[in-house]
Design a protein around this motif. Structure first.
Motif, PDB file in Angstrom:
ATOM      1  N   VAL A   1      -0.910  -9.077   3.241  1.00  0.00           N
ATOM      2  CA  VAL A   1      -0.494  -9.728   1.999  1.00  0.00           C
ATOM      3  C   VAL A   1      -1.533 -10.757   1.568  1.00  0.00           C
ATOM      4  O   VAL A   1      -1.865 -10.888   0.381  1.00  0.00           O
ATOM      5  CB  VAL A   1       0.885 -10.398   2.157  1.00  0.00           C
ATOM      6  CG1 VAL A   1       1.183 -11.318   0.987  1.00  0.00           C
ATOM      7  CG2 VAL A   1       1.970  -9.329   2.286  1.00  0.00           C
ATOM      8  N   ALA A   2      -2.057 -11.478   2.553  1.00  0.00           N
ATOM      9  CA  ALA A   2      -3.087 -12.477   2.244  1.00  0.00           C
ATOM     10  C   ALA A   2      -4.310 -11.806   1.628  1.00  0.00           C
ATOM     11  O   ALA A   2      -4.952 -12.370   0.730  1.00  0.00           O
ATOM     12  CB  ALA A   2      -3.473 -13.228   3.515  1.00  0.00           C
ATOM     13  N   ASP A   3      -4.611 -10.583   2.089  1.00  0.00           N
ATOM     14  CA  ASP A   3      -5.757  -9.852   1.545  1.00  0.00           C
ATOM     15  C   ASP A   3      -5.504  -9.389   0.116  1.00  0.00           C
ATOM     16  O   ASP A   3      -6.440  -9.195  -0.664  1.00  0.00           O
ATOM     17  CB  ASP A   3      -6.062  -8.619   2.419  1.00  0.00           C
ATOM     18  CG  ASP A   3      -6.736  -9.015   3.729  1.00  0.00           C
ATOM     19  OD1 ASP A   3      -7.264 -10.136   3.799  1.00  0.00           O
ATOM     20  OD2 ASP A   3      -6.708  -8.200   4.670  1.00  0.00           O
ATOM     21  N   THR A   4      -4.230  -9.186  -0.197  1.00  0.00           N
ATOM     22  CA  THR A   4      -3.911  -8.660  -1.531  1.00  0.00           C
ATOM     23  C   THR A   4      -3.163  -9.703  -2.370  1.00  0.00           C
ATOM     24  O   THR A   4      -2.329  -9.364  -3.201  1.00  0.00           O
ATOM     25  CB  THR A   4      -3.040  -7.393  -1.412  1.00  0.00           C
ATOM     26  OG1 THR A   4      -1.834  -7.718  -0.689  1.00  0.00           O
ATOM     27  CG2 THR A   4      -3.779  -6.296  -0.680  1.00  0.00           C
ATOM     28  N   ARG A   5      -3.470 -10.976  -2.110  1.00  0.00           N
ATOM     29  CA  ARG A   5      -2.748 -12.049  -2.780  1.00  0.00           C
ATOM     30  C   ARG A   5      -2.907 -11.984  -4.307  1.00  0.00           C
ATOM     31  O   ARG A   5      -2.066 -12.471  -5.052  1.00  0.00           O
ATOM     32  CB  ARG A   5      -3.251 -13.410  -2.272  1.00  0.00           C
ATOM     33  CG  ARG A   5      -2.225 -14.523  -2.445  1.00  0.00           C
ATOM     34  CD  ARG A   5      -2.658 -15.754  -1.717  1.00  0.00           C
ATOM     35  NE  ARG A   5      -2.605 -15.612  -0.288  1.00  0.00           N
ATOM     36  CZ  ARG A   5      -1.494 -15.764   0.422  1.00  0.00           C
ATOM     37  NH1 ARG A   5      -0.364 -16.023  -0.180  1.00  0.00           N
ATOM     38  NH2 ARG A   5      -1.531 -15.648   1.732  1.00  0.00           N
TER      39      ARG A   5
ATOM     40  N   SER B   1       2.105  -7.475  -7.624  1.00  0.00           N
ATOM     41  CA  SER B   1       2.963  -6.353  -8.008  1.00  0.00           C
ATOM     42  C   SER B   1       2.913  -5.237  -6.970  1.00  0.00           C
ATOM     43  O   SER B   1       3.937  -4.637  -6.629  1.00  0.00           O
ATOM     44  CB  SER B   1       2.537  -5.805  -9.379  1.00  0.00           C
ATOM     45  OG  SER B   1       2.817  -6.745 -10.389  1.00  0.00           O
ATOM     46  N   GLN B   2       1.704  -4.963  -6.479  1.00  0.00           N
ATOM     47  CA  GLN B   2       1.573  -3.927  -5.446  1.00  0.00           C
ATOM     48  C   GLN B   2       2.323  -4.311  -4.188  1.00  0.00           C
ATOM     49  O   GLN B   2       2.992  -3.488  -3.557  1.00  0.00           O
ATOM     50  CB  GLN B   2       0.091  -3.697  -5.136  1.00  0.00           C
ATOM     51  CG  GLN B   2      -0.667  -3.023  -6.272  1.00  0.00           C
ATOM     52  CD  GLN B   2      -2.104  -2.734  -5.884  1.00  0.00           C
ATOM     53  OE1 GLN B   2      -2.453  -2.731  -4.704  1.00  0.00           O
ATOM     54  NE2 GLN B   2      -2.942  -2.488  -6.878  1.00  0.00           N
ATOM     55  N   THR B   3       2.226  -5.589  -3.824  1.00  0.00           N
ATOM     56  CA  THR B   3       2.925  -6.074  -2.634  1.00  0.00           C
ATOM     57  C   THR B   3       4.437  -5.939  -2.815  1.00  0.00           C
ATOM     58  O   THR B   3       5.154  -5.511  -1.904  1.00  0.00           O
ATOM     59  CB  THR B   3       2.572  -7.550  -2.355  1.00  0.00           C
ATOM     60  OG1 THR B   3       1.156  -7.668  -2.237  1.00  0.00           O
ATOM     61  CG2 THR B   3       3.237  -8.036  -1.083  1.00  0.00           C
ATOM     62  N   LEU B   4       4.912  -6.279  -4.013  1.00  0.00           N
ATOM     63  CA  LEU B   4       6.344  -6.195  -4.291  1.00  0.00           C
ATOM     64  C   LEU B   4       6.828  -4.747  -4.264  1.00  0.00           C
ATOM     65  O   LEU B   4       7.915  -4.451  -3.757  1.00  0.00           O
ATOM     66  CB  LEU B   4       6.642  -6.825  -5.648  1.00  0.00           C
ATOM     67  CG  LEU B   4       8.122  -7.019  -6.004  1.00  0.00           C
ATOM     68  CD1 LEU B   4       8.824  -7.865  -4.951  1.00  0.00           C
ATOM     69  CD2 LEU B   4       8.266  -7.667  -7.367  1.00  0.00           C
ATOM     70  N   LEU B   5       6.022  -3.833  -4.790  1.00  0.00           N
ATOM     71  CA  LEU B   5       6.387  -2.415  -4.774  1.00  0.00           C
ATOM     72  C   LEU B   5       6.545  -1.902  -3.345  1.00  0.00           C
ATOM     73  O   LEU B   5       7.457  -1.120  -3.047  1.00  0.00           O
ATOM     74  CB  LEU B   5       5.324  -1.594  -5.514  1.00  0.00           C
ATOM     75  CG  LEU B   5       5.380  -1.648  -7.049  1.00  0.00           C
ATOM     76  CD1 LEU B   5       4.163  -0.954  -7.639  1.00  0.00           C
ATOM     77  CD2 LEU B   5       6.666  -0.993  -7.555  1.00  0.00           C
ATOM     78  N   LYS B   6       5.651  -2.335  -2.446  1.00  0.00           N
ATOM     79  CA  LYS B   6       5.753  -1.936  -1.039  1.00  0.00           C
ATOM     80  C   LYS B   6       7.032  -2.487  -0.415  1.00  0.00           C
ATOM     81  O   LYS B   6       7.703  -1.804   0.357  1.00  0.00           O
ATOM     82  CB  LYS B   6       4.526  -2.433  -0.265  1.00  0.00           C
ATOM     83  CG  LYS B   6       3.242  -1.699  -0.599  1.00  0.00           C
ATOM     84  CD  LYS B   6       2.066  -2.263   0.186  1.00  0.00           C
ATOM     85  CE  LYS B   6       0.769  -1.564  -0.216  1.00  0.00           C
ATOM     86  NZ  LYS B   6      -0.399  -2.147   0.499  1.00  0.00           N
TER      87      LYS B   6
ATOM     88  N   ILE C   1       9.827  -3.230  -2.012  1.00  0.00           N
ATOM     89  CA  ILE C   1      10.950  -2.479  -2.579  1.00  0.00           C
ATOM     90  C   ILE C   1      11.101  -1.139  -1.862  1.00  0.00           C
ATOM     91  O   ILE C   1      12.205  -0.712  -1.513  1.00  0.00           O
ATOM     92  CB  ILE C   1      10.746  -2.265  -4.099  1.00  0.00           C
ATOM     93  CG1 ILE C   1      10.850  -3.600  -4.834  1.00  0.00           C
ATOM     94  CG2 ILE C   1      11.773  -1.272  -4.653  1.00  0.00           C
ATOM     95  CD1 ILE C   1      10.421  -3.528  -6.300  1.00  0.00           C
ATOM     96  N   SER C   2       9.968  -0.473  -1.632  1.00  0.00           N
ATOM     97  CA  SER C   2       9.979   0.820  -0.950  1.00  0.00           C
ATOM     98  C   SER C   2      10.574   0.699   0.449  1.00  0.00           C
ATOM     99  O   SER C   2      11.367   1.546   0.883  1.00  0.00           O
ATOM    100  CB  SER C   2       8.552   1.376  -0.875  1.00  0.00           C
ATOM    101  OG  SER C   2       8.536   2.582  -0.161  1.00  0.00           O
ATOM    102  N   SER C   3      10.209  -0.377   1.157  1.00  0.00           N
ATOM    103  CA  SER C   3      10.727  -0.582   2.507  1.00  0.00           C
ATOM    104  C   SER C   3      12.235  -0.815   2.496  1.00  0.00           C
ATOM    105  O   SER C   3      12.979  -0.278   3.319  1.00  0.00           O
ATOM    106  CB  SER C   3      10.025  -1.776   3.170  1.00  0.00           C
ATOM    107  OG  SER C   3       8.652  -1.532   3.331  1.00  0.00           O
ATOM    108  N   ILE C   4      12.699  -1.620   1.525  1.00  0.00           N
ATOM    109  CA  ILE C   4      14.134  -1.932   1.433  1.00  0.00           C
ATOM    110  C   ILE C   4      14.926  -0.687   1.051  1.00  0.00           C
ATOM    111  O   ILE C   4      16.011  -0.426   1.572  1.00  0.00           O
ATOM    112  CB  ILE C   4      14.375  -3.075   0.425  1.00  0.00           C
ATOM    113  CG1 ILE C   4      13.771  -4.380   0.976  1.00  0.00           C
ATOM    114  CG2 ILE C   4      15.870  -3.265   0.149  1.00  0.00           C
ATOM    115  CD1 ILE C   4      13.734  -5.511  -0.018  1.00  0.00           C
ATOM    116  N   GLN C   5      14.366   0.128   0.141  1.00  0.00           N
ATOM    117  CA  GLN C   5      15.055   1.347  -0.283  1.00  0.00           C
ATOM    118  C   GLN C   5      15.196   2.359   0.857  1.00  0.00           C
ATOM    119  O   GLN C   5      16.052   3.237   0.812  1.00  0.00           O
ATOM    120  CB  GLN C   5      14.312   1.986  -1.464  1.00  0.00           C
ATOM    121  CG  GLN C   5      14.484   1.226  -2.774  1.00  0.00           C
ATOM    122  CD  GLN C   5      13.635   1.805  -3.891  1.00  0.00           C
ATOM    123  OE1 GLN C   5      12.586   2.416  -3.642  1.00  0.00           O
ATOM    124  NE2 GLN C   5      14.082   1.592  -5.135  1.00  0.00           N
ATOM    125  N   ALA C   6      14.359   2.210   1.862  1.00  0.00           N
ATOM    126  CA  ALA C   6      14.401   3.139   2.990  1.00  0.00           C
ATOM    127  C   ALA C   6      15.593   2.883   3.920  1.00  0.00           C
ATOM    128  O   ALA C   6      15.899   3.695   4.789  1.00  0.00           O
ATOM    129  CB  ALA C   6      13.102   3.044   3.786  1.00  0.00           C
TER     130      ALA C   6
END
Length: 403
Positions: A346-350, A354-359, A361-366
């Protein structure tokens, strides 16, 4: 029996009239090829791979079960190891010898110790059970014994088994064992002598030495010193190389030692399956601001596991499987790595929230909603607490977004 004296006199050894060019002790010369009866020969217990197999056999069957004086049984035991290590390759070689005969000569010492040709010798032993024509092994006979010529013979063995490009089936862990024994423990060879024998650079050999020391440290840490077959069965070659690279980049000696034993614990427990990938993920963590957190979270678990192993008089496969069966500890190790690794990512993609949030969401939906309804009271409360934390995080992000 001296093959070059009694062997020839008694008809167990015959000259073929053929010669082969070979380098020994720094000199290249033509050496005569002999036919030697199979029952005059025996596998070399000083060979790195064979020595590792022998130690495993003694460990699993009792030290009294291995009698080197019974040559036939001794050869049967080691041949079984050679067969199991690569049955398809042995079958291929055996079919080839059955069809056109032995094409490449071996190398043996005058007492019958095989320096090169273990697989061919095994195939001929199998074939000779049904056909007397296969009871002879074609080989060079060196007028040397191992005790007085250990260095020269070892260098020849390395040259044949590792230095030639065609030799691709040498187990990497067995090679590390040999490096440790010959360069660190007994100091039989210098770095330059080993490099010359294996066609490697001195710098590569130095690196191999350091990795071999890590291998020894790992076995000592899990209270299984000298049991190299354990590391071979765990397939630790790749992970050890990766660990070596990480430790070289850590300047703080205390952190270096802490990291080493934490990784050793993960090697032992194998929480996520792929240890090479685990160590590669660790690279990202060590270079982030979350390295301290990783050490704090995993060090206590590591100490507990390694202390537990210290209570066993004899750590073997059975003990390791017992320790590995502790799913709660494995889950703790895996979860810690996931948490800290994700923070580092996350620190690398700070700059890409939006991309971090999409990941996320994907984890929670699983999450399987059907399983949620079947949770026990304690698990329900834990899940609710985590959802409350998630709500707080979402609220904070919304507040920042409104600003």
């Amino acid at each position: 029996m001296d093959l070059l004296i009694e062997g020839i006199e008694q008809g167990y050894v015959r000259k073929t009239g053929l010669v082969t060019k070979m380098a020994f002790d720094g000199l290249t010369d033509n050496y005569p090829i002999y036919k030697v009866r199979l029952d005059c020969l025996y596998f070399n217990d000083r060979n790195d791979r064979i020595a590792t197999w022998i130690s495993q056999y003694k460990e699993e069957n009792g030290f009294q079960s291995f009698d080197k004086n019974n040559k036939e049984k001794y050869n049967d035991i080691i041949q079984n190891f050679i067969t199991e290590s690569n049955p398809e390759r042995l079958k291929q070689t055996q079919n080839n010898i059955a069809l056109i005969g032995q094409q490449k000569s071996g190398v043996v010492l005058k007492d019958g110790r095989i320096i090169d040709g273990n697989r061919r010798f095994s195939c001929l032993r199998n074939l000779s059970k049904n056909d007397e024509g296969f009871k002879w092994f074609e080989t060079v006979i060196l007028d040397k014994n191992y005790e007085n010529n250990a260095k020269q013979i070892k260098m020849l063995e390395l040259q044949i088994q590792i230095g030639e490009e065609a030799r691709v089936d040498y187990n990497p862990i067995d090679r590390l064992v040999g490096v440790y024994r010959d360069l660190v423990d007994t100091k039989l060879l210098t770095i330059e002598e080993y490099a010359r024998s294996t066609n490697d650079t001195p710098n590569k050999v130095k690196k191999l030495m350091e990795i071999s020391k890590l291998l020894v440290e790992f076995l000592e840490a899990i209270n299984a010193p000298g049991k190299f077959y354990i590391a071979r069965d765990m397939d630790l070659n790749g992970p050890l190389y990766e660990l070596y690279g990480i430790l070289n980049k850590i300047k703080d000696e205390d952190k270096k030692q802490q990291t080493k034993y934490i990784v050793f614990t993960n090697f032992l427990m194998k929480p996520s399956g792929d240890m090479t990938r685990f160590v590669r993920d660790l690279k990202k963590v060590t270079g982030s601001n979350y390295f301290e957190e990783f050490i704090d979270r995993e060090e206590e678990i590591s100490e507990q596991i390694l202390d537990t192993l210290g209570e066993y008089e004899d750590v073997n496969k059975e003990v390791i499987n017992k320790v590995r069966s502790k799913e709660d500890v494995k889950n703790q190790l895996e979860t810690t790595m996931e948490i800290v690794s994700n923070k580092a990512k996350v620190a690398d993609t700070r700059n890409k929230p939006s991309q971090t949030l999409l990941k996320a969401i994907s984890s929670i939906q699983a999450i399987d909603k059907r399983l949620v309804s079947k949770l026990g009271e304690e698990e329900r409360l834990e899940l609710k607490d985590n959802l409350d934390v998630l709500d707080e995080v979402i609220y904070e992000i919304r507040e920042a977004l409104n600003v």
